[in-house]
Motif scaffolding. Structure first.
Motif, short mmCIF file in Angstrom:
data_model
loop_
_atom_site.label_atom_id
_atom_site.label_comp_id
_atom_site.label_asym_id
_atom_site.label_seq_id
_atom_site.Cartn_x
_atom_site.Cartn_y
_atom_site.Cartn_z
N THR A 7 -0.57 -2.04 -2.67
CA THR A 7 0.05 -1.10 -1.73
C THR A 7 -0.94 -0.03 -1.31
OG1 THR A 7 2.23 -1.44 -2.74
CG2 THR A 7 1.94 0.55 -1.40
N LEU A 8 -1.70 0.48 -2.28
CA LEU A 8 -2.72 1.50 -1.98
C LEU A 8 -3.74 0.95 -0.98
CD1 LEU A 8 -4.01 4.30 -2.63
CD2 LEU A 8 -5.30 3.14 -4.44
N LYS A 9 -4.23 -0.26 -1.21
CA LYS A 9 -5.21 -0.86 -0.31
C LYS A 9 -4.64 -1.03 1.09
CE LYS A 9 -7.89 -4.14 -1.72
NZ LYS A 9 -8.37 -5.44 -2.28
N HIS A 10 -3.39 -1.46 1.16
CA HIS A 10 -2.75 -1.64 2.47
C HIS A 10 -2.64 -0.30 3.22
CE1 HIS A 10 0.02 -2.81 5.61
NE2 HIS A 10 0.89 -1.88 5.19
N LEU A 11 -2.21 0.73 2.51
CA LEU A 11 -2.04 2.04 3.14
C LEU A 11 -3.39 2.64 3.54
CD1 LEU A 11 0.77 3.53 0.86
CD2 LEU A 11 0.99 2.67 3.20
N ASP A 16 -2.64 5.75 6.83
CA ASP A 16 -1.39 6.53 6.88
C ASP A 16 -1.43 7.55 5.75
OD1 ASP A 16 1.20 7.54 6.78
OD2 ASP A 16 2.11 5.62 7.34
N ASP A 17 -1.91 8.74 6.07
CA ASP A 17 -2.13 9.77 5.05
C ASP A 17 -0.84 10.17 4.34
OD1 ASP A 17 -4.03 11.78 3.84
OD2 ASP A 17 -2.55 13.15 4.69
N LYS A 21 -0.01 9.56 0.25
CA LYS A 21 0.35 10.62 -0.69
C LYS A 21 1.72 10.37 -1.31
CE LYS A 21 -2.58 14.14 1.45
NZ LYS A 21 -2.64 15.39 2.24
N GLN A 22 2.64 9.86 -0.53
CA GLN A 22 3.96 9.56 -1.07
C GLN A 22 3.88 8.45 -2.12
OE1 GLN A 22 6.71 11.30 -0.58
NE2 GLN A 22 7.80 9.98 -2.02
N HIS A 23 3.05 7.46 -1.85
CA HIS A 23 2.86 6.36 -2.81
C HIS A 23 2.29 6.89 -4.12
CE1 HIS A 23 1.90 2.49 -4.52
NE2 HIS A 23 0.60 2.72 -4.45
N TYR A 24 1.31 7.78 -4.02
CA TYR A 24 0.71 8.36 -5.22
C TYR A 24 1.74 9.18 -5.99
CZ TYR A 24 -2.57 10.81 -8.27
OH TYR A 24 -3.23 11.31 -9.38
N LEU A 25 2.52 9.96 -5.28
CA LEU A 25 3.53 10.81 -5.91
C LEU A 25 4.59 10.00 -6.66
CD1 LEU A 25 4.17 13.57 -3.22
CD2 LEU A 25 3.39 13.96 -5.56
N THR A 26 4.97 8.87 -6.12
CA THR A 26 6.04 8.07 -6.73
C THR A 26 5.52 7.12 -7.81
OG1 THR A 26 5.83 6.43 -4.95
CG2 THR A 26 7.50 8.15 -4.69
N SER A 27 4.19 7.02 -7.95
CA SER A 27 3.61 6.19 -9.01
C SER A 27 3.59 6.97 -10.32
CB SER A 27 2.19 5.77 -8.64
OG SER A 27 2.16 5.01 -7.45
#
Length: 233
Positions: A7-11, A16-17, A21-27
């Motif tokens: 997911t990180l690589k895709h984003l 998509d900044d 950040k939302q992905h990092y926060l929810t991990s």
């Protein structure tokens, strides 16, 4: 490859900044460690993208926190340099783990898998040219064995190659900075010479006045060098 990294690589590819950040926060924290390690590896692999990945890692840490488990990974100059901006946030240089160690403890002790060289001049320059009270305070913090980062270097760093002159002088300057903040814990002298003596024997090094580490121990603990050599035999 784990889903959170995919997911990180895709984003990253979509740039998509907000979503990044939302992905990092929810991990969770374990996933955050892996994500930050991925950014570090990407930044190190291509000089032209280094600043981008370093800034993104800093922003990730700023919106959440500096992961405690990441502290112990600050064992090389590459890791410390990449995460310096993040460590300068919110007194993160003073952040400690379960062993009461901060990033400087791990950096000064070094990576025991490879002979790592500590860049004391890098840290001294930061103290000289930036307002960095947090870095100064971190230099004086003691871990669960009552060691400051400098004492961790003297006692535990396995690289006995002589420091370059500018690095040697920078370490002396850091010793002086620490001494102005707190007195040297003289009780650590015995444990230091025991630990260094063991390392010398393991590496078949001659214990003599020519060994730079012993010179540094003598300076740090205000002991005649001949006494240090004698006490190690």
């Amino acid at each position: 490859m784990k889903q959170h990294i995919q997911t990180l690589k895709h984003l990253l590819s979509t740039k998509d900044d907000k979503a990044l950040k939302q992905h990092y926060l929810t991990s969770n924290e374990a996933e955050n460690i892996v994500q930050l390690a991925y950014l570090f590896q990407q930044g190190m692999s291509e000089l032209s993208t280094y600043d981008f990945y370093q800034q993104l890692a800093t922003e990730f840490i700023e919106i959440k926190s500096f992961p405690i488990a990441l502290i112990a990974q600050m064992k090389t100059r590459e890791a410390l340099s990449f995460f310096t901006l993040a460590l300068q946030l919110k007194d993160n240089f003073k952040l400690t783990d379960h062993m009461q160690r901060n990033a400087l403890h791990y950096y000064f002790q070094g990576n025991q898998q490879v002979a790592s060289e500590v860049q004391f001049n890098y840290l001294r320059s930061m103290m000289l040219f930036e307002s960095n009270d947090t870095l100064r305070d971190a230099l004086c913090q003691r871990d669960q064995h009552n060691l400051t980062p400098i004492e961790a270097y003297l006692q535990c760093n396995e690289n006995f190659n002589d420091l370059a002159t500018h690095e040697f002088n920078a370490l002396l300057a850091l010793i002086e900075i620490q001494s102005k903040q707190q007195a040297v814990e003289t009780a650590n002298y015995i444990s230091t010479i025991k630990a260094v003596g063991k390392l010398c024997r393991e590496q078949a090094l001659s214990i003599s006045t020519d060994l730079q580490r012993l010179v540094l121990i003598a300076i740090y603990f205000s002991k005649p060098i001949k006494d240090v050599v004698r006490d190690m035999h």
